[in-house]
Design a protein around this motif. Structure first.
Motif, mmCIF file in Angstrom:
data_model
loop_
_atom_site.group_PDB
_atom_site.id
_atom_site.type_symbol
_atom_site.label_atom_id
_atom_site.label_comp_id
_atom_site.label_asym_id
_atom_site.label_seq_id
_atom_site.Cartn_x
_atom_site.Cartn_y
_atom_site.Cartn_z
ATOM 1 N N LYS A 32 0.870 -1.169 0.000
ATOM 2 C CA LYS A 32 0.000 0.000 0.000
ATOM 3 C C LYS A 32 0.907 1.218 0.000
ATOM 4 O O LYS A 32 1.783 1.343 0.854
ATOM 5 C CB LYS A 32 -0.915 0.027 1.231
ATOM 6 C CG LYS A 32 -2.065 -0.948 1.177
ATOM 7 C CD LYS A 32 -3.014 -0.741 2.363
ATOM 8 C CE LYS A 32 -4.204 -1.699 2.273
ATOM 9 N NZ LYS A 32 -5.127 -1.514 3.437
ATOM 10 N N MET A 33 0.703 2.098 -0.983
ATOM 11 C CA MET A 33 1.566 3.283 -1.089
ATOM 12 C C MET A 33 0.733 4.521 -1.366
ATOM 13 O O MET A 33 -0.240 4.468 -2.127
ATOM 14 C CB MET A 33 2.610 3.093 -2.202
ATOM 15 C CG MET A 33 3.656 2.041 -1.892
ATOM 16 S SD MET A 33 5.007 1.978 -3.094
ATOM 17 C CE MET A 33 4.213 1.130 -4.459
ATOM 18 N N GLU A 34 1.143 5.611 -0.763
ATOM 19 C CA GLU A 34 0.594 6.931 -1.057
ATOM 20 C C GLU A 34 1.762 7.844 -1.387
ATOM 21 O O GLU A 34 2.729 7.926 -0.625
ATOM 22 C CB GLU A 34 -0.193 7.479 0.141
ATOM 23 C CG GLU A 34 -1.429 6.666 0.475
ATOM 24 C CD GLU A 34 -2.238 7.266 1.619
ATOM 25 O OE1 GLU A 34 -1.880 8.380 2.070
ATOM 26 O OE2 GLU A 34 -3.212 6.624 2.059
ATOM 27 N N VAL A 35 1.692 8.509 -2.531
ATOM 28 C CA VAL A 35 2.801 9.351 -2.974
ATOM 29 C C VAL A 35 2.258 10.682 -3.472
ATOM 30 O O VAL A 35 1.181 10.742 -4.090
ATOM 31 C CB VAL A 35 3.630 8.650 -4.075
ATOM 32 C CG1 VAL A 35 2.778 8.311 -5.280
ATOM 33 C CG2 VAL A 35 4.822 9.481 -4.487
ATOM 34 N N SER A 36 2.979 11.742 -3.179
ATOM 35 C CA SER A 36 2.600 13.080 -3.617
ATOM 36 C C SER A 36 3.738 13.659 -4.444
ATOM 37 O O SER A 36 4.884 13.735 -3.973
ATOM 38 C CB SER A 36 2.320 13.975 -2.399
ATOM 39 O OG SER A 36 1.941 15.271 -2.810
#
Length: 626
Positions: A32-36
């Protein structure tokens, strides 16, 4: 002493038997990844949670991650290779003139400024909430675990990461020659593969990859003007738009929204890649088995014209692959103009897009083929690049020949054979057991992997028959999809299908640089008959097909089985009379047989008229009676 030795042998035998009977297993990694992404300075921040399942019998005290972007820094191993290899990739070097006017090649990585390099930095690494010790060495992150992971147990890793997208040198990067703003491959901390051979924490030096299957849940936040394409299914397509929305849906963004968060889920893949550009056209075409084929390309009239023509062709290519190999298991595939070469990724490819239709068709056909041989079968392409690149080249050449219609070639692989002969004559060939990063030069790597790997299959059709090869490909895919097959697995599959013994074929072709060279030594009258004398000059053995053309216009074929194969191939030309002769043992360098006609009745004798046996000296394969 004798008793100890005997016990030692017994112990070795028991250990060997245990190793052979060990059940198949593979690790599993759910991300699970969140990137900005900050599109102004090409830097990004992300969080990653990874649930790792240890299905092995080993207790793991360490794990390793790939930090691929660190390769794009002056002084990296990739940079060093560009300095010392004799034939560096032309896309990765600049031509410069020295003070004396001589032209030299300069590594493009060497010239990157601090705001142009790539990097990937990991912080706050925890295992099940407890801090673990990390050490970064080039493109590899070594993690000493807070607690060992026992066999058949799970552990959750969490980490933060900061990255900078390099100016594109190769595959990944920003603002390349075709103007693509973001080609995001190898962009996140990726867990290395651990299998029955141990860890595969290879530094990123040159080219190929290996990965752990799992499910990817990825959220990418980026300026709303950008269109994103890549691995996985977009979960919020009617809120995102950009060509993903359902027919009849009008997407309205909040007035003050400057960014969009794209949520992708990619099930059962071993990588995740994406690309983004403000100027992408995005088309969706329905492919075989209800698969959506996505096309992302620059909004340029000339580019668009070729890509529009490409779309129906790729529907045909996917259908051909489904029939020749097996059904594509996902419901989406994306062809993305990434601006550099072509490279396979999970459920997509990044590829050049500005060329001719013929050029982009060839690239798209090749990269789509990798979905079967790399992203579904997934052999270790670092250790055995010929299995992936070669088999993909074989199926690509087959598909393009099928598309040619009336212009189809009888032997569409002829160019591959000529390239292989060129490599042999150069004296620079290395065995296919050479690790992909450790070839002395790029050209021998390319020919060995793409060309000689392709010939492994086209020549196997000569050895066991085309129908058996076709059945082998289908069974290989069905038996080993999602299982990381090894070279022995394709060999054993061919044996199971055909009944032939093929250990010699795998050993000589893939593990040595032995060559095939058979010749017609003499053709002589013998009491109203004709004796044909043959010789084996090269080390690699083969069964032989021979065609005899007579002066009356008729043709006859002869087949000499190879003794160690314990096999007789089906007649490849049932309309031509064939005589099966006594087998030829490898240790015997000479062989002769008799034709029941006198020499004057013979016009020409040819060894392997199909051209599918890679005999390095064609001149002695034909005897014409003058």
């Amino acid at each position: 002493m004798h008793k100890i030795i005997l016990l030692s042998f017994l112990s070795l035998g028991l250990n060997s038997a245990f190793a052979q009977s060990a059940p198949y297993w593979q690790q599993h990694a759910d991300y699970k990844m969140e990137v900005s992404m900050d599109v102004k300075n090409y830097q990004y921040k992300g969080k990653q949670e990874l649930v790792y399942t240890n299905n092995s019998s080993d207790t793991l005290k360490k794990v390793f991650y790939h930090l691929f972007l660190n390769a794009f820094q002056p002084g990296s191993e990739m940079d060093a290779r560009l300095h010392f290899i004799k034939d560096p990739d032309g896309r990765m070097v600049n031509k410069v003139k020295s003070a004396d006017g001589k032209e030299t090649k300069q590594s493009r990585i060497e010239t990157l400024k601090p705001n142009e390099v790539g990097y990937l930095k990991v912080t706050n690494f925890k295992q099940d909430g407890v801090t673990a010790q990390t050490r970064t060495s080039g493109t590899i992150l070594e993690v000493t675990l807070a607690k060992p992971i026992l066999p058949n147990s799970k552990s959750t890793f969490t980490l933060d990461f900061d990255g900078q997208v390099p100016v594109q040198v190769r595959r990944t990067g920003r603002n390349n020659t075709e103007g693509i703003e973001l080609s995001m491959s190898q962009w996140y901390p990726k867990l290395a593969e651990f299998d029955f051979e141990g860890w595969h924490a290879d530094p990123y030096i040159a080219r190929e990859f290996h990965g752990v299957w799992g499910n990817f849940d990825v959220k990418i936040t980026i300026d709303k003007e950008y269109t994103v394409g890549g691995s996985g299914y977009l979960q919020d397509k009617n809120q995102i738009g950009h060509g993903y929305e359902d027919a009849g849906v009008t997407v309205v963004y909040p007035k003050k929204a400057k960014t969009l968060t794209w949520h992708f889920i990619a099930p059962n893949v071993h990588d995740f890649t994406w690309a983004a550009d403000k100027n992408y056209i995005h088309d969706i075409v329905k492919g075989p088995n209800d698969v959506d084929l996505h096309f992302f390309y620059k909004n340029n009239p000339k580019v668009a014209e070729n890509w529009k023509k490409l779309e129906p062709l790729m529907v045909k290519v996917m259908d051909y692959y489904n029939q020749r190999v097996g059904a594509y298991p996902y419901k989406q595939y994306s062809f993305i103009q990434g601006g550099d070469g072509g490279m396979e990724y999970a459920m997509c490819t990044l590829m050049l897009g500005n060329g001719t239709l013929e050029g982009i068709l060839g690239t798209a056909t090749h990269e789509l083929g990798h979905s079967w041989f790399q992203h579904i079968l997934a052999s270790n392409e670092s250790k055995h690049p010929w299995m992936d690149e070669g088999f993909t080249t074989y199926i690509e050449d087959s598909a393009l020949n099928e598309l040619a219609g009336d212009k189809k070639e009888v032997n569409p692989f002829k160019g591959n054979y000529n390239a292989y002969y060129s490599l042999v004559s150069s004296g620079k060939e290395q065995p296919q057991t050479t690790h992909g990063d450790r070839y002395d030069e790029n050209r021998p790597y390319s020919i060995s992997s793409y060309v000689k790997g392709s010939i492994f299959l086209s020549q196997l059709a000569y050895v066991i028959g085309q129908e058996n090869l076709d059945a082998t490909l289908k069974r290989y895919y069905n038996d080993f999809k999602f299982k990381h097959p090894t070279p022995n697995d394709i060999k054993r599959t061919a044996e199971r299908v055909s009944g032939a013994e093929l250990d010699w074929y795998l050993i000589d072709w893939a593990e040595t640089t032995n060559t095939i060279d058979y010749g017609i030594k003499d053709v002589a009258d013998n009491a109203g008959k004709t004796t044909v004398s043959l010789e084996r000059i090269g080390r690699m053995p083969m069964p032989l097909d021979l065609t005899v053309e007579y002066t009356d216009g008729t043709t006859e074929s002869f087949y000499i089985p190879l003794r160690m194969m314990n096999y007789i191939k089906p007649n490849p030309n049932p309309n031509v009379k064939r005589t099966v002769l006594e087998d030829w043992a490898w240790a015997m360098s000479n062989y002769s047989f008799t034709i029941d006609k006198n020499k004057a009745a013979i016009k020409k004798i040819t060894i392997d008229p199909s051209g599918l046996m890679a005999d390095v000296k064609a001149a002695n394969n034909v005897y014409e009676v003058k």
